[in-house]
Design an enzyme around this catalytic site. Structure first.
Site, PDB file in Angstrom:
ATOM      1  N   HIS A 209      31.010  17.372  63.591  1.00 10.44           N
ATOM      2  CA  HIS A 209      31.586  17.568  64.921  1.00 10.44           C
ATOM      3  C   HIS A 209      32.897  18.343  64.818  1.00 10.44           C
ATOM      4  CE1 HIS A 209      33.590  15.748  68.719  1.00 10.44           C
ATOM      5  NE2 HIS A 209      32.950  16.838  69.020  1.00 10.44           N
TER       6      HIS A 209
ATOM      7  N   LEU B   1      37.716  17.864  61.497  1.00  6.99           N
ATOM      8  CA  LEU B   1      36.253  17.832  61.536  1.00  6.99           C
ATOM      9  C   LEU B   1      35.818  16.378  61.343  1.00  6.99           C
ATOM     10  CD1 LEU B   1      33.347  19.055  61.328  1.00  6.99           C
ATOM     11  CD2 LEU B   1      33.760  19.276  58.877  1.00  6.99           C
ATOM     12  N   GLU B   2      34.948  15.905  62.237  1.00 13.19           N
ATOM     13  CA  GLU B   2      34.360  14.586  62.032  1.00 13.19           C
ATOM     14  C   GLU B   2      32.986  14.794  61.404  1.00 13.19           C
ATOM     15  OE1 GLU B   2      36.046  11.763  65.615  1.00 13.19           O
ATOM     16  OE2 GLU B   2      34.422  13.118  66.139  1.00 13.19           O
ATOM     17  N   VAL B   3      32.736  14.134  60.293  1.00 13.73           N
ATOM     18  CA  VAL B   3      31.415  14.182  59.669  1.00 13.73           C
ATOM     19  C   VAL B   3      30.744  12.846  59.937  1.00 13.73           C
ATOM     20  CG1 VAL B   3      30.227  14.149  57.438  1.00 13.73           C
ATOM     21  CG2 VAL B   3      31.895  15.921  57.922  1.00 13.73           C
TER      22      VAL B   3
END
Ligand code: 3HC
Ligand code: NAI
Length: 713
Positions: free
Chosen positions: A456, A467-469
């Protein structure tokens, strides 16, 4: 010859034909730092060389090919407990560099890699600086970013070298420059390619030993006019102070102190300036703000080494990236991936016209870097050639990672995943850039759900640092480490979050955004709401943030939150009215605010009408702020309890880099610790009683309050 200190020496030297070639290499450390022990070695080394009649000059290098000196040892100064002790540490560093500056023989420094803080202050004390244009070379004084000031003479020597204005530009922004720019600004005397750094530096030392003295470019009449005279300097200081007030909202004391140290030193002379600089350093080093900023530095560093899941295999080295959906986000991801990670990017969309649009938008990111001189024309051309596209999956089989950024609909995303697996049966990792759809649901359509993951990104991708993983239920650990590793190569700070609605950032933002509607319904003005948030330290207020994100995007997210979490996250009703009227925020020129010529122009009063509210005072400003902030803290605590982030550290970093939670407050969980759970619970209960159950304190906070415990040990 080894240095006379015990243990593995950091400083060693040999004498070659009258030139002492000194090398600093802090053994077993990734970077060179100046600790107390290293300072002692410097003193002993320079004393020995001063007394050695065979030595006519010194050429100084780092033994680490990609790092010169990263500055004073940060670990050391966070242990300081009093301002007096910190002042002594600074004075001690100044003293050591004074020994270098007064060294009876010329000293040339050959710089390659990071030359920051105390490292650059050392270089400033040398007689001559040569920098290599190695891509890792960066030179500057980033101390402000840690809530302190350059305390080893940097506030005195840099303005004397490049003028007050240029020095303040660097010091107050805590900027580091690439070698080319440092050379242009006069921070270094010579710029050379890496292979000849050593010989050129030694040659400079030899020339100086023979009596040659470097002639530095004068700054000319304009330079004199700007800051070479007391009146010009006064104007520079005034302008800088005004800018700082606007930028920091008075929340960060370090830049003001640095300005004072520069001004004081230029007015009262070097030695008085150094004294003042050390005093101010002492005061800053023990402030809460500095402690918080240093914690962020260490947390970000720790995250850089984190693979995202315990025991995950090393990431696959992504050399080719596939992107499906070349719209706003897809093109942003493409351009940023090329610019930061130098990978081959293949884009696909449903027709060629859209692919062309995506390629154009991706290229604009590279154009912007060229315009800002971050890359050369040659690099630009090389990077542009890495972008390609098509309306089929041709070439995707070569990609180690494919990211989809198609429309936000489960059926579309699943369809794309099926197509991808059909076209590329042995395809590698497949990431979705969804902002709201559970990854596990998308992966249900997969033949190999282990390869599916969420990445994301935030918009605009080129600028937003987080950044969200998101691993789904069945994602393979190697796919997690590959997504994390690649995100990091794209220059992002990466947190791994649980596959739950809103992930981390949108989840904790929801109550903050929703409160706007409640506050406006009670008569609060948009200016008060945004103004109070900015005063708290957010870069922009929540209303502006919604306009930036796009009201359509925000509305969609808000409804997903409502469906998942119920009334507690009831969205602001008015946003739908604005969207219906075509007011989507900045991108459509109108939202809560008006925009023209790319600039925000002020509140668009008709927004109140569309929302059916009247700005006639509303709650007290202090209450406005309390409601905005406590909503975030409560939801963050609840989400931590659900394991949405892996640690409070990740949660705080996510909030700071995801939506600008004030860094000097350390993040929502650190802030909750500072306020204390008991106080938070009491405040939330009072709000809940008056305003409804959305403020009811979550179990996690209540538990912490009962146990008198904190998120951080
Ligand atoms: N002190 C202590 N440790 C430091 C350090 C410093 N100045 N600089 C880097 N490190 C450590 C990091 O914490 C990390 O440790 P770890 O491996 O145990 O986690 C390790 O060195 C490697 O750092 P990075 O992972 O950040 O390596 P990168 O290659 O990505 O970046 C860097 C290297 C650009 C040097 C980056 O580390 C950096 O920006 N460092 C901080 C620079 C800085 O702020 N200097 C000013 C210090 S204050 C000062 O000098 C005061 C003076 O004016 C008196
Ligand atoms: P967009 O509408 O700009 O781009 C979507 C692109 O996907 C279009 O070019 C469209 O033609 C293409 N597309 C649609 N179906 C396709 C298919 N079957 N095959 C190939 N291409 C197809 O949308 P945007 O804003 O770029 O959003 C994309 C994704 O990113 C969405 O999932 C969204 O939720 C997410 N996202 C959006 C953010 C934002 O701020 N816009 C922020 C973070 C995530």
């Amino acid at each position: 010859m080894p240095s006379p200190s015990r243990g593995a020496p950091a400083l060693t030297w040999e004498i070659q034909d009258g030139i002492a070639v000194v090398v600093l290499d802090c053994k077993d450390q990734p970077v060179n730092t100046i600790s107390r022990a290293v300072k002692d070695e410097f003193r002993a080394c320079f004393e020995t060389l001063a007394n050695d009649a065979n030595v006519k000059a010194v050429a100084f290098f780092s033994g680490k090919p990609e790092n010169f000196i990263a500055g004073a040892d940060i670990e050391e100064f966070v242990k300081l407990t009093s301002a007096a002790e910190a002042e002594r540490l600074s004075a001690d560093g100044q003293d050591m560099l004074d020994q270098v500056a007064r060294f009876p023989k010329p000293v040339a420094a050959g710089i390659q890699g990071a030359c920051l803080g105390g490292g650059f202050e050392f270089a400033l004390a040398c007689s001559y600086r040569v920098a290599s244009n190695h891509p890792k070379t960066q030179i500057g004084l980033p101390e402000i970013q840690l809530g302190i000031l350059p305390g080893a003479g940097g506030c005195q020597r840099l303005p004397r070298l490049v003028g007050a204005r240029a020095a303040l530009d660097m010091i107050l922004a805590g900027k580091a420059e690439r070698a080319e720019k440092a050379f242009r600004l006069g921070m270094v005397d010579e710029l050379v390619p890496p292979p000849i750094l050593r010989s050129i530096t030694i040659a400079a030392a030899r020339r100086m030993a023979g009596g040659w003295r470097p002639k530095r470019r004068g700054r000319g009449f304009i330079g004199w006019l700007l800051d070479g005279n007391p009146l010009g300097r006064m104007l520079v200081y005034r302008g800088a102070r005004k800018q700082l007030e606007d930028k920091t909202g008075g929340n960060y004391p370090a830049p003001f102190a640095a300005l004072e140290a520069v001004e004081y030193g230029l007015r009262h002379g070097m030695s008085e300036g150094l004294k003042r600089e050390a005093q101010l350093f002492g005061q800053l080093a023990v402030t809460d703000v500095s402690r918080k900023l240093v914690q962020i530095f260490f947390a970000t560093n720790a995250l850089k080494k984190d693979r995202g899941v315990d025991g995950a295999p090393a990431p696959v080295a992504v050399q080719r990236l596939g992107i499906v959906g070349s719209g706003f986000m897809g093109s942003g991801i493409a351009g940023t991936a090329v610019a930061q990670a130098t990978v081959d990017v293949r884009m696909k969309d449903s027709d060629l016209a859209r692919v062309a649009g995506g390629l154009r938008a991706a290229r604009e990111i590279l154009d912007d870097r060229l315009k800002r001189r971050r890359i050369t024309k040659y690099e630009h051309a090389r990077l542009v050639a890495l972008l390609s596209g098509s309306d089929s999956y041709a070439g995707f089989w070569r990609a180690e990672l494919t990211i989809e950024a198609v429309f936000e609909e489960l059926s579309v995303k699943q369809q794309v995943l099926r197509e991808f697996e059909g076209a590329v049966p042995d395809g590698a990792a497949f990431a979705s850039n969804t902002s709201t759809i559970p990854i596990t649901s998308i992966a249900e359509a997969a033949r190999v759900p282990e390869r599916v993951i969420g990445m994301h990104f935030f918009s605009p991708v080129a600028k937003m640092p987080l950044l969200e993983v998101i691993p789904g239920e069945r994602t393979a650990p190697g796919v997690v480490s590959t997504a994390v590793g690649f995100g990091r190569r794209m220059g992002k700070t990466v947190i791994v979050v649980k596959d739950s609605p809103g992930f981390w950032v949108n989840r904790i933002l929801a109550p903050y955004a929703n409160e706007i509607g409640h506050l406006m319904a009670e008569g609060a003005s948009i200016e008060t709401i945004d103004g109070m948030a900015v005063r708290f330290g957010f870069p922009v207020g929540p209303v502006t943030l919604l306009d930036e994100v796009g009201l359509d995007v925000a509305e969609k997210v808000a409804h997903v939150m409502l469906a998942a979490y119920g009334d507690r996250l009831q969205p602001t009703a008015g946003v739908a009215a604005l969207v219906k009227a075509g007011r989507l925020g900045r991108k459509s020129g109108r939202g809560f605010y008006e925009y023209s010529g790319g600039k925000k122009r002020g509140v668009d009063a008709s927004a109140y009408e569309l929302l059916g509210v009247h700005p006639n005072g509303g709650p007290r400003p202090a209450e406005v702020l309390q409601r905005l902030v406590l909503g975030i803290l409560n939801e963050a605590a609840r989400a931590v309890g659900e394991g949405v982030v892996r640690s409070p550290r990740d949660g705080d970093i996510g909030a700071i880099f995801g939506f600008g939670f004030p860094p000097f407050r350390g993040g929502p969980l650190r802030h909750a610790d500072d306020l204390g759970a008991a106080r938070l619970v009491a405040d939330l209960e009072r709000l809940a009683e008056r305003l409804g159950p959305r403020f009811a304190p979550c179990e996690v906070l209540q538990d912490l309050a009962r146990r008198n415990a904190k998120f951080y040990p």
